[in-house]
Design an enzyme around this catalytic site. Structure first.
Site, PDB file in Angstrom:
ATOM      1  N   LYS A 112       0.843  -1.203   0.000  1.00 53.04           N
ATOM      2  CA  LYS A 112       0.000   0.000   0.000  1.00 53.04           C
ATOM      3  C   LYS A 112       0.878   1.254   0.000  1.00 53.04           C
ATOM      4  CE  LYS A 112      -3.489   2.872   0.822  1.00 53.04           C
ATOM      5  NZ  LYS A 112      -4.364   3.287  -0.283  1.00 53.04           N
ATOM      6  N   SER A 120     -12.603   6.674  -2.042  1.00 53.77           N
ATOM      7  CA  SER A 120     -11.787   7.773  -1.553  1.00 53.77           C
ATOM      8  C   SER A 120     -11.214   7.318  -0.216  1.00 53.77           C
ATOM      9  CB  SER A 120     -12.628   9.050  -1.393  1.00 53.77           C
ATOM     10  OG  SER A 120     -11.793  10.087  -0.922  1.00 53.77           O
ATOM     11  N   MET A 121     -10.245   6.426  -0.293  1.00 59.04           N
ATOM     12  CA  MET A 121      -9.687   5.805   0.918  1.00 59.04           C
ATOM     13  C   MET A 121      -8.935   6.832   1.758  1.00 59.04           C
ATOM     14  SD  MET A 121     -10.823   2.849   0.431  1.00 59.04           S
ATOM     15  CE  MET A 121     -10.063   1.923   1.747  1.00 59.04           C
ATOM     16  N   LEU A 161      -5.568   7.310   1.770  1.00 58.97           N
ATOM     17  CA  LEU A 161      -4.234   6.839   2.157  1.00 58.97           C
ATOM     18  C   LEU A 161      -4.143   6.229   3.564  1.00 58.97           C
ATOM     19  CD1 LEU A 161      -1.691   9.362   0.629  1.00 58.97           C
ATOM     20  CD2 LEU A 161      -1.331   6.909   0.810  1.00 58.97           C
ATOM     21  N   CYS A 213      -2.273  10.115  -6.188  1.00 60.16           N
ATOM     22  CA  CYS A 213      -3.440   9.841  -5.340  1.00 60.16           C
ATOM     23  C   CYS A 213      -4.473  10.938  -5.574  1.00 60.16           C
ATOM     24  CB  CYS A 213      -3.064   9.799  -3.867  1.00 60.16           C
ATOM     25  SG  CYS A 213      -4.549   9.568  -2.851  1.00 60.16           S
ATOM     26  N   LYS A 217       3.951   6.222 -10.307  1.00 62.11           N
ATOM     27  CA  LYS A 217       2.547   5.878 -10.527  1.00 62.11           C
ATOM     28  C   LYS A 217       1.836   7.140 -10.976  1.00 62.11           C
ATOM     29  CE  LYS A 217      -1.327   3.250  -9.145  1.00 62.11           C
ATOM     30  NZ  LYS A 217      -1.736   2.187  -8.245  1.00 62.11           N
ATOM     31  N   SER A 230      -6.496   5.500 -10.363  1.00 62.99           N
ATOM     32  CA  SER A 230      -7.932   5.699 -10.554  1.00 62.99           C
ATOM     33  C   SER A 230      -8.198   7.108 -11.097  1.00 62.99           C
ATOM     34  CB  SER A 230      -8.654   5.510  -9.221  1.00 62.99           C
ATOM     35  OG  SER A 230      -8.233   6.499  -8.308  1.00 62.99           O
ATOM     36  N   GLY A 277     -11.882   0.117 -12.385  1.00 63.90           N
ATOM     37  CA  GLY A 277     -12.570  -1.014 -13.007  1.00 63.90           C
ATOM     38  C   GLY A 277     -12.840  -0.824 -14.489  1.00 63.90           C
ATOM     39  N   GLY A 304      -5.845  -0.970 -14.609  1.00 67.54           N
ATOM     40  CA  GLY A 304      -7.119  -0.295 -14.876  1.00 67.54           C
ATOM     41  C   GLY A 304      -8.089  -1.241 -15.557  1.00 67.54           C
TER      42      GLY A 304
HETATM   43  O1  RRO Z   1      -5.632   5.784  -0.622  1.00 71.79           O
HETATM   44  C1  RRO Z   1      -6.251   6.290  -1.579  1.00 71.79           C
HETATM   45  O2  RRO Z   1      -7.251   7.000  -1.431  1.00 71.79           O
HETATM   46  C2  RRO Z   1      -5.794   6.109  -2.961  1.00 71.79           C
HETATM   47  C3  RRO Z   1      -4.493   6.217  -3.395  1.00 71.79           C
HETATM   48 BR1  RRO Z   1      -3.068   6.498  -2.253  1.00 71.79          BR
HETATM   49  C4  RRO Z   1      -4.196   6.136  -4.781  1.00 71.79           C
HETATM   50  O3  RRO Z   1      -3.055   6.253  -5.242  1.00 71.79           O
HETATM   51  N1  RRO Z   1      -5.225   5.946  -5.616  1.00 71.79           N
HETATM   52  C5  RRO Z   1      -6.478   5.825  -5.203  1.00 71.79           C
HETATM   53  O4  RRO Z   1      -7.378   5.666  -6.039  1.00 71.79           O
HETATM   54  N2  RRO Z   1      -6.773   5.900  -3.872  1.00 71.79           N
END
Ligand code: RRO
Length: 306
Positions: A44, A69-70, A72, A127, A160, A189, A216, A244
């Site tokens: 990660k 929308s994680m 990080l 990101c 990336k 993404s 996706g 992708g």
């Molecule tokens: O963690 C995220 O929200 C995240 C990251 Br770091 C990324 O590079 N790409 C993404 O779609 N989500």
């Protein structure tokens, strides 16, 4: 069938591996990847300090992919340096992914991974889920980060990247060539996407008013277009990971024709778990056999024209 490939000189036993960001945050998750048919262990994206990430709901499966929308969520880079030594016993290439907010962050993290057991360092400049802009869309800052990390050791590093429209391809390729970037991962993404539920009249994820990164099937043609464009510009000087919308051997074969040296699986890994790597690899081998090819290398980049 010879499915071996190389990324920046590092040999991978197959064309299929995990993408950073899915089921790869804890040691337990990384060990599951190590024991799967993924040909490498991608970790990660990490930051200087540990992060909890964005509020839930922050990941939503969709019919043709996902939006997330994680923010990080990760354990901080020092943990991943330790994990790299614990994962070494699996005898698979290990790939770190770093995501800073400025050149100093990148320098500190890349420097630490240069002295670790990882084989490759993926520098995530794309990101889409943080406050502020996506770094890779700011070429001045991208140049500053690349200058800050280029003299830190011998391990190859890559970028990336987000999808770019064609007007920027040449400029980005020049930056890559100028700063000794050994590989690129295309694409992250697609940021600032919005999925709305018309029944509830709300977005399907909570952070940032519902904006998130689209993944996706929706993004596969854009990923293929970016892989092809950068393959044509960089020829075989810079290795390419395609990512992708890869959920089948057919998808992987399309990325191979476009010029990717290997492919990474994200959304399908989230949906199906670690068995997806072996399945996609098997399907790819079946396609190659049916077409009379005896290696992936013979096909790479050989897209035919109408
Ligand atoms: O963690 C995220 O929200 C995240 C990251 Br770091 C990324 O590079 N790409 C993404 O779609 N989500």
């Amino acid at each position: 069938m010879d499915t071996r490939t190389k990324i920046a000189g590092v040999e991978l036993d197959s064309y299929v591996l995990n993408a950073s960001g899915v089921r790869d945050t804890t040691l337990e998750e990384l060990e599951a990847i190590a024991k799967s048919d993924s040909s490498a262990i991608v970790m990660k994206s990490c930051t200087i300090e540990p992060r909890k990430g964005n509020p839930e709901p922050r990941y939503m499966r969709l019919q043709l992919g996902s939006i997330q929308s994680m923010g990080l969520p990760n354990l901080g880079y020092k943990e991943y340096v330790i994990f790299s030594s614990q994962l070494k016993k699996y005898n698979k290439p290990i790939i770190a992914s770093v995501a800073g907010s400025c050149a100093d962050d990148y320098r500190e993290m890349v420097s630490a991974f240069q002295d670790s057991d990882v084989d490759l360092i993926e520098v995530n400049l794309s990101c889409p889920n943080l406050e502020g802009k996506t770094l890779a869309y700011d070429f001045e800052q991208t140049g500053e980060i690349l200058r800050a990390i280029s003299d830190l050791g011998d391990k190859p590093y890559g970028l990336k990247l987000p999808p770019y429209p064609d007007v920027y391809h040449i400029q980005v390729a020049e930056l890559i060539e100028k700063h000794g970037v050994s590989f690129i991962t295309l694409i992250n993404s697609i940021g600032s996407s919005l999925i709305i539920d018309s029944e509830t009249e709300k977005p399907v994820i909570k952070p940032r008013g519902g904006f998130g990164g689209l993944c996706g099937d929706y993004i596969k043609p854009i990923a293929l277009g970016n892989v092809r464009a950068f393959y044509e510009l960089l020829k075989n000087e810079v290795s390419i990971f395609g990512v992708g919308g890869i959920k089948s051997g057919t998808d992987a074969f399309e990325f191979l024709l476009a010029g990717a040296d290997a492919i990474q699986v994200a959304t399908t890994f989230e949906k199906q778990g670690p068995s997806c790597f072996g399945r996609i690899n098997k399907e790819l081998i079946e396609i190659l056999e049916r077409k009379g090819y005896n290696s992936t290398q013979k096909v790479k980049g050989n897209l035919k024209y109408l």
